[in-house]
Design a protein around this motif. Structure first.
Motif, mmCIF file in Angstrom:
data_model
loop_
_atom_site.group_PDB
_atom_site.id
_atom_site.type_symbol
_atom_site.label_atom_id
_atom_site.label_comp_id
_atom_site.label_asym_id
_atom_site.label_seq_id
_atom_site.Cartn_x
_atom_site.Cartn_y
_atom_site.Cartn_z
ATOM 1 N N ILE A 476 0.945 -1.133 0.045
ATOM 2 C CA ILE A 476 -0.572 0.024 -0.182
ATOM 3 C C ILE A 476 0.495 1.312 -0.348
ATOM 4 O O ILE A 476 2.038 1.318 0.645
ATOM 5 N N GLU A 477 0.484 2.342 -0.470
ATOM 6 C CA GLU A 477 1.190 3.886 -0.883
ATOM 7 C C GLU A 477 0.295 4.625 0.073
ATOM 8 O O GLU A 477 -0.511 4.562 0.783
ATOM 9 N N GLY A 479 -2.044 7.726 2.022
ATOM 10 C CA GLY A 479 -2.434 8.502 1.042
ATOM 11 C C GLY A 479 -3.465 7.549 0.274
ATOM 12 O O GLY A 479 -4.798 8.163 -0.178
ATOM 13 N N LYS A 480 -3.399 5.966 0.432
ATOM 14 C CA LYS A 480 -3.933 5.231 -0.498
ATOM 15 C C LYS A 480 -4.713 3.526 0.079
ATOM 16 O O LYS A 480 -4.610 3.625 0.958
ATOM 17 N N THR A 481 -5.637 3.111 -0.310
ATOM 18 C CA THR A 481 -6.275 2.103 0.147
ATOM 19 C C THR A 481 -6.654 0.824 -0.836
ATOM 20 O O THR A 481 -5.940 1.332 -2.024
ATOM 21 N N ASN A 482 -6.639 0.067 0.313
ATOM 22 C CA ASN A 482 -5.901 -1.353 -0.452
ATOM 23 C C ASN A 482 -7.438 -2.149 -0.362
ATOM 24 O O ASN A 482 -7.753 -2.418 1.267
ATOM 25 N N ASP A 483 -7.634 -2.868 -0.636
ATOM 26 C CA ASP A 483 -9.499 -3.683 -0.460
ATOM 27 C C ASP A 483 -8.656 -5.328 -0.971
ATOM 28 O O ASP A 483 -8.002 -5.802 -1.342
ATOM 29 N N LYS A 526 -11.136 -3.536 3.590
ATOM 30 C CA LYS A 526 -10.853 -2.210 3.157
ATOM 31 C C LYS A 526 -9.587 -1.575 4.113
ATOM 32 O O LYS A 526 -9.739 -1.577 5.320
ATOM 33 N N ALA A 528 -6.035 0.941 4.183
ATOM 34 C CA ALA A 528 -6.267 2.310 4.222
ATOM 35 C C ALA A 528 -4.299 2.943 5.147
ATOM 36 O O ALA A 528 -4.358 2.788 6.457
ATOM 37 N N SER A 530 -2.485 6.738 5.928
ATOM 38 C CA SER A 530 -3.198 8.303 5.750
ATOM 39 C C SER A 530 -1.659 8.183 5.118
ATOM 40 O O SER A 530 -0.527 7.949 4.601
ATOM 41 N N ALA A 531 -2.282 9.842 4.992
ATOM 42 C CA ALA A 531 -1.454 10.759 3.857
ATOM 43 C C ALA A 531 0.994 10.021 4.114
ATOM 44 O O ALA A 531 1.835 9.894 3.542
ATOM 45 N N THR A 590 7.313 7.220 0.466
ATOM 46 C CA THR A 590 6.877 8.225 -0.782
ATOM 47 C C THR A 590 7.874 8.865 -1.569
ATOM 48 O O THR A 590 9.337 9.005 -0.845
#
Length: 602
Positions: A476-477, A479-483, A526, A528, A530-531, A590
């Motif tokens: 995961i990156e 700021g992104k989400t991953n299902d 889900k 998530a 954070s940025a 990042t």
């Protein structure tokens, strides 16, 4: 970064100069380089990609470790087979006391095994900040381990094996490779040779071949019935030196039938000429009591069927299989554990009138001793009783392709099963009414013989739960989400209310618990970031929790699935470790900005 291999060497060199300039300077610089219009778009595209982001390095891959087995308390040179750029990666092992120390050369480790490290197969991953490899196997043994010595391709110049029993780590390291090992046998002595490759997820279908000093073939085996791995047992008529050869074909199979080889074609070869166990009668043991077993195997003298009493009084309730290790025998045998009596079949029992009565739970060891034989067993059940009926035979290495049927008192067929993933049938069955029923065991191929043994067991189907995640690694990156997709299967009437959650998440990561529907199927969790989530690499777990009791069930990743994640498109159906609840999470760093437009002065 994008490749510029299609640009001539001199032009590529000039592009590097242009790349370092600001956007305003670049068009002028390109004109000064004299590059033709054919390359202008390529250069601009290349240039913009460089200014936008620094491209990511790739996560490492790990195909195998060699040698794959080492001894407790030892220090070993181990080679990792895969891709590791940059070197060195970090190493995760799911057991304590196993330390991988990187060497200067890529792929090389010194591995230290503590004396109190747990024996057995373990999972290993290599990882960096960009991701992790799939889990691979590393085996810790109590016994000394030997290593194949090249060159040993020529049966006239084999590697001498001067003491038995022995376990050898080997590798077919090139196409067409054949490894040869010389052993000495006395007249009447049986060589027992078994090999692990398929069960290690090695990409080969291995073969064992025994020849004499002239190269004349004496015995050959390409699988032991349990898996594609071979087992060869051969008795010498004359004392002398014999050569055992190891070779293999590609797995999965390809159109080219030549002998395969490569760095990932690792194996373990076990050689013995002493007493070895093949099977017991009965084929299983009962929990909570002592079970008398008759032992059958090789090099046991003139009185096969020696007796041994197995003590099952201390077996935990969750134990489904136990290793039978007997002093004086050079191998251990895996035996199933049941909750009821372990019986021996009594003939005749082919018809309903002759059927042997079984209580629930219980198990019976039988034999399809001639072509067309079909053994019947009777049991009683109440309406809606959920029962589990299983036949084990191929999993013991016997040649029986078993078929299982359930019939009513009039002989009407109510259910049947003739295959499953491992070729042994298992049938979950619900009684349609109160009554007496019959289970029939036969052979799909209508063959029989003295070695067509099986174990038929009947037990109450205990409500349970299976939760499987599609992938064993998550990336995961910030700021992104991953299902995350999880398949929930409620077994045998399991009805508890459930929630899904993730355990061990680092700071900056969150996954809200999800209620699990009552029906079987896929559930999405889900995840998530954070940025400002910081880079992370580590193992996490996903739990299915029973709301009322708080009991947790771990979500697992099946290593024996038929996906490419376990090394080959068809997958492996039997492995030394078949699932893991240690799921890998990578939070990517990042990406650094290099674009001039991102600078403060723009």
């Amino acid at each position: 970064m994008r490749s510029v291999t299609s640009v001539p060497f001199v032009a590529a060199d000039r592009i590097e100069t242009a790349k370092r300039m600001s956007k305003e300077q670049a068009p002028t610089a390109i004109r000064r380089t004299g590059l033709g219009s054919w390359s202008l778009a390529l250069v601009l595209s290349f240039e913009l990609s460089c200014w936008s982001f620094v491209s990511r390095a790739a996560g490492p891959t790990l195909d195998h470790l060699y040698p794959v087995a080492v001894q407790l308390g030892s220090t070993n040179a181990v080679t990792a087979i895969g891709k590791f750029d940059p070197w060195p990666p970090k190493v995760w092992v799911e057991a304590p006391g196993i330390v991988f120390n990187t060497e200067t050369n890529a792929g090389k480790f010194t591995v230290e095994i503590a004396t109190n490290a747990p024996a057995g197969p373990h999972l290993v991953r290599v990882f960096n900040e960009q991701g992790a490899s799939g889990p691979r196997f590393f085996i810790v043994t109590r016994e000394p381990q030997a290593v194949e010595q090249e060159p040993n391709d020529d049966f006239m110049k084999p590697q001498a094996v001067d003491h038995l029993p022995v376990s050898l780590n080997g590798r077919l390291d090139k196409s067409g490779d054949v490894d040869s090992f010389a052993v000495t046998l006395e007249a009447g002595q049986t060589l027992v040779a078994s090999l692990e490759a398929y069960t290690l997820a090695s990409p080969m279908d291995a073969v064992l071949r025994l020849v004499d000093s002239r190269g004349v073939q004496l015995a050959l085996n390409d699988d032991d019935g349990r898996t594609l791995d071979p087992l060869l047992a051969w008795t010498a008529n004359l004392a002398g030196s014999y050569i055992l050869q190891v070779f293999g074909f590609a797995y999965p199979a390809i159109s080219d039938v030549k002998f395969t080889g490569g760095n990932a074609c690792v194996y373990r070869l076990h050689l013995s000429r002493g007493r070895c166990l093949q099977y017991t009668l009965p084929l299983g043991v009962q929990r909570g009591v002592r079970t008398k077993l008759r032992l059958f195997g090789w090099n046991m003298g003139s009185s096969p069927g020696l007796e041994f009493e197995f003590d099952g009084t201390g077996l935990p309730a969750e134990t489904r299989q136990v290793a039978l290790a007997i002093p004086g025998f050079e191998n251990a045998l895996a035996l199933p554990v049941g909750d009821g009596p372990e019986l021996i079949e009594r003939e005749p029992n082919n018809s309903t009138d002759e059927a042997t009565h079984l209580d629930v739970p219980s198990a019976v060891t039988g034999c399809i001793d001639k072509a067309g034989d079909e053994d019947r067993f009777t049991f009683t059940a109440k309406k809606s009783d959920k029962l589990l009926l299983e036949v084990q035979s191929a999993s013991f290495g016997f040649p029986l392709d078993a078929r299982l049927k359930v019939e009513d008192a009039k002989g009407k067929e109510l259910a049947k099963k003739d295959d499953s993933v491992n070729a042994d049938p298992a049938l979950a069955w619900t009684a349609p009414e109160d009554g007496t029923f019959f289970a029939a065991v036969g052979n799909v191929l209508h063959r029989g013989g003295s070695d067509y043994h099986y174990r038929f067991s009947i037990s109450r189907a205990v409500p349970g739960l299976k939760a499987v995640v599609a992938h064993n690694a998550i990336t995961i990156e910030p700021g992104k989400t991953n299902d995350i997709k999880i398949t929930i299967t409620r077994l045998y009437g399991f009805q508890s209310k459930l929630t899904l959650s993730v355990k061990g998440l680092p700071e900056g990561l969150a996954a809200e618990p999800v209620e699990v529907p009552e029906k079987n199927g896929e559930v999405m969790l889900k995840l998530a970031a954070s940025a400002d989530a910081k880079p992370f690499s580590g193992a996490v777990q996903i739990a299915v929790t029973e709301v009322e009791s708080g009991i947790e069930h771990r979500v697992v990743s099946d290593l024996i699935s038929s996906t490419v994640d376990n090394g080959v498109p068809q997958g492996f159906r039997k492995l030394v470790i078949e699932s893991t609840d240690q799921l890998w999470l990578t939070v990517l760093p990042t990406l650094a900005k290099e674009a001039a437009g991102e600078k403060k002065d723009h």
